[in-house]
Design a protein around this motif. Structure first.
Motif, short mmCIF file in Angstrom:
data_model
loop_
_atom_site.label_atom_id
_atom_site.label_comp_id
_atom_site.label_asym_id
_atom_site.label_seq_id
_atom_site.Cartn_x
_atom_site.Cartn_y
_atom_site.Cartn_z
N GLU A 168 -2.17 -39.92 79.99
CA GLU A 168 -1.70 -39.88 81.37
C GLU A 168 -0.39 -40.64 81.57
N ARG A 169 0.06 -41.34 80.54
CA ARG A 169 1.29 -42.12 80.69
C ARG A 169 2.50 -41.21 80.76
N SER A 170 3.56 -41.67 81.38
CA SER A 170 4.81 -40.93 81.43
C SER A 170 5.92 -41.79 80.84
N CYS A 171 7.02 -41.17 80.47
CA CYS A 171 8.14 -41.89 79.89
C CYS A 171 9.44 -41.26 80.36
N ARG A 191 4.16 -34.95 75.55
CA ARG A 191 3.20 -35.01 76.66
C ARG A 191 3.64 -36.04 77.69
N ARG A 192 4.03 -37.22 77.23
CA ARG A 192 4.43 -38.28 78.15
C ARG A 192 5.68 -37.88 78.94
N LEU A 193 6.62 -37.22 78.27
CA LEU A 193 7.82 -36.78 78.96
C LEU A 193 7.48 -35.71 80.00
N ALA A 194 6.58 -34.80 79.64
CA ALA A 194 6.18 -33.75 80.59
C ALA A 194 5.45 -34.33 81.80
N ASN A 195 4.80 -35.49 81.62
CA ASN A 195 4.14 -36.17 82.74
C ASN A 195 5.14 -36.74 83.74
N ASN A 196 6.38 -36.90 83.32
CA ASN A 196 7.45 -37.38 84.21
C ASN A 196 7.97 -36.17 84.98
N ARG A 197 7.60 -36.07 86.25
CA ARG A 197 7.90 -34.87 87.02
C ARG A 197 9.29 -34.87 87.64
N THR A 198 10.06 -35.92 87.44
CA THR A 198 11.37 -35.99 88.10
C THR A 198 12.55 -36.07 87.13
N PHE A 199 12.31 -36.34 85.84
CA PHE A 199 13.44 -36.65 84.95
C PHE A 199 14.41 -35.49 84.83
N LEU A 200 13.92 -34.25 84.73
CA LEU A 200 14.80 -33.11 84.50
C LEU A 200 15.65 -32.81 85.73
N GLY A 201 15.03 -32.83 86.90
CA GLY A 201 15.79 -32.60 88.13
C GLY A 201 16.84 -33.68 88.33
N LEU A 237 7.70 -27.77 68.97
CA LEU A 237 6.68 -28.05 69.98
C LEU A 237 7.22 -27.61 71.33
N THR A 238 6.35 -27.07 72.15
CA THR A 238 6.77 -26.69 73.50
C THR A 238 5.67 -27.06 74.49
N VAL A 239 6.08 -27.36 75.73
CA VAL A 239 5.12 -27.67 76.77
C VAL A 239 5.58 -27.00 78.06
N GLY A 240 4.62 -26.44 78.80
CA GLY A 240 4.95 -25.89 80.11
C GLY A 240 5.22 -27.03 81.09
N TYR A 241 6.42 -27.02 81.68
CA TYR A 241 6.83 -28.15 82.53
C TYR A 241 6.83 -27.79 84.01
N PHE A 242 7.26 -26.55 84.31
CA PHE A 242 7.39 -26.18 85.72
C PHE A 242 7.10 -24.69 85.85
N GLY A 243 6.47 -24.30 86.97
CA GLY A 243 6.20 -22.90 87.22
C GLY A 243 4.97 -22.41 86.48
N PRO A 244 4.61 -21.15 86.69
CA PRO A 244 3.39 -20.61 86.07
C PRO A 244 3.50 -20.40 84.57
N ARG A 260 -2.98 -12.19 74.08
CA ARG A 260 -1.95 -12.45 75.08
C ARG A 260 -2.33 -13.74 75.80
N ALA A 261 -1.40 -14.68 75.87
CA ALA A 261 -1.68 -15.97 76.51
C ALA A 261 -0.44 -16.46 77.23
N THR A 262 -0.63 -17.41 78.13
CA THR A 262 0.45 -17.93 78.98
C THR A 262 0.69 -19.40 78.69
N LEU A 263 1.97 -19.79 78.66
CA LEU A 263 2.33 -21.21 78.52
C LEU A 263 2.22 -21.85 79.91
N GLU A 264 1.00 -22.20 80.28
CA GLU A 264 0.73 -22.73 81.61
C GLU A 264 1.28 -24.16 81.73
N PRO A 265 1.41 -24.66 82.96
CA PRO A 265 1.88 -26.04 83.15
C PRO A 265 0.99 -27.03 82.40
#
Length: 303
Positions: free
Chosen positions: A10-13, A43-53, A123-130, A159-164
């Motif tokens: 649950e940590r963010s960075c 995972r920790r970076l993806a938990n940071n919901r503001t860094f990219l914006g 490695l990839t992680v869904g960050y924003f959107g569906p 068939r699968a989706t890269l969900e958030p």
């Protein structure tokens, strides 16, 4: 299909923390500890919901030159780190079919519905959107030679989706996917593995209906330089192409060297070049040489 990695953290960075940790420990995806280390920090970076914006806003305020630098990898990519010897990071934007950028550029600009593998792990992680969906396949890279039209041995998985929040490991030369536009604009964040041998390894696009290799989508700068130099009738470049065709460690580069030479020869000389190449000792070169020679014969018959 790509391996789903369930990291409960649950940590963010901040981006800088992630890059520092990866730079300190490295990113070697075929070593489990290194792979999971990278996945944990992603995972920790993806938990940071503001860094990219925040980062994008800062770059826009800094001016056009900085913003252009950040997206230098392509129109849908923001680079999050410099290209490194072992890894780099990026954010990918995936427009829906309703977005203006999709309607203006078309699906091919975003690699949608283009079945392909990768010549690197990431490695990839869904960050924003569906998230985008993919039709996933697997194949055995070592059982193909890379000839256009060759049977690929694709095995459909699902068939699968890269969900958030979904975090996946795409495996080089094994996982094949055909991406579909998401329902709305989506963003993924990647850690890309990089190494010196990558430029010598092929990345393919596939015809999944025919289960065939449809093309190579990973030409390197060296291949382009060689084609241009030989095409400009530089004698030294022609000598180099002849040497590469005989001795280069990469079969793909050997084929490129032959193609470069063929481009400046008349039809009879070209036919002789491909006849010699059929006994090169490389299955890729030999089979492609036969294909090129047969194409020459068909043109000759039409005339």
């Amino acid at each position: 299909m790509p391996r789903v990695i369930d990291i409960q953290d649950e940590r963010s960075c901040e981006l800088g923390d992630c890059l520092e940790a990866l730079g300190r420990e490295g990113f070697t995806p075929y070593e489990e500890d290194s792979l999971l280390h990278g996945a944990t920090w992603l995972r920790r970076l993806a938990n940071n919901r503001t860094f990219l914006g925040d980062m994008m806003l800062a770059e826009l305020k800094a001016g056009a030159d900085v913003a252009e630098n950040a997206s230098s990898y392509g129109p849908q990519v923001v680079m999050l780190s410099p290209l490194g010897r072992e890894f780099y990071m990026r954010a990918n934007f995936w427009p829906s079919a309703d977005e203006h950028m999709f309607r203006a550029s078309g699906s091919s600009a975003f690699s949608y519905e283009l079945p392909h593998d990768h010549n690197f792990d990431f490695l990839t992680v869904g960050y924003f959107g569906p998230g985008y969906a993919s039709d996933y396949y697997e194949y055995d890279y070592h059982k193909v030679h890379g000839v256009i039209g060759e049977k690929a041995g694709l095995r459909f998985v699902e068939r699968a989706t890269l969900e958030p929040g979904k975090l996946m490991h795409y495996r080089a030369h094994r996982d094949v996917h055909s991406q579909l536009p998401p329902e709305s604009l989506s963003v993924s964040i990647n850690i890309m593995h990089a190494n010196g041998a990558q430029g010598l390894l092929d990345q393919y696009r596939f015809d999944v209906e025919k289960d065939e290799i449809a093309g190579v989508i990973s030409p390197g700068g060296s291949e382009t330089f060689l084609r241009v130099a030989v095409g400009l009738e530089c004698e030294e470049a022609r000598d180099l192409a002849q040497t590469f065709a005989r001795t280069h460690s990469s079969d793909r580069m050997r084929l490129t060297a032959l193609e470069a030479q063929a481009g400046i020869l008349d039809p009879l000389e070209r036919d002789e070049l491909w006849r010699r190449a059929e006994s090169s000792g490389s299955r890729l070169v030999a089979r492609e040489a036969t294909r090129r020679r047969m194409a020459l014969e068909e043109v000759s018959v039409v005339r």
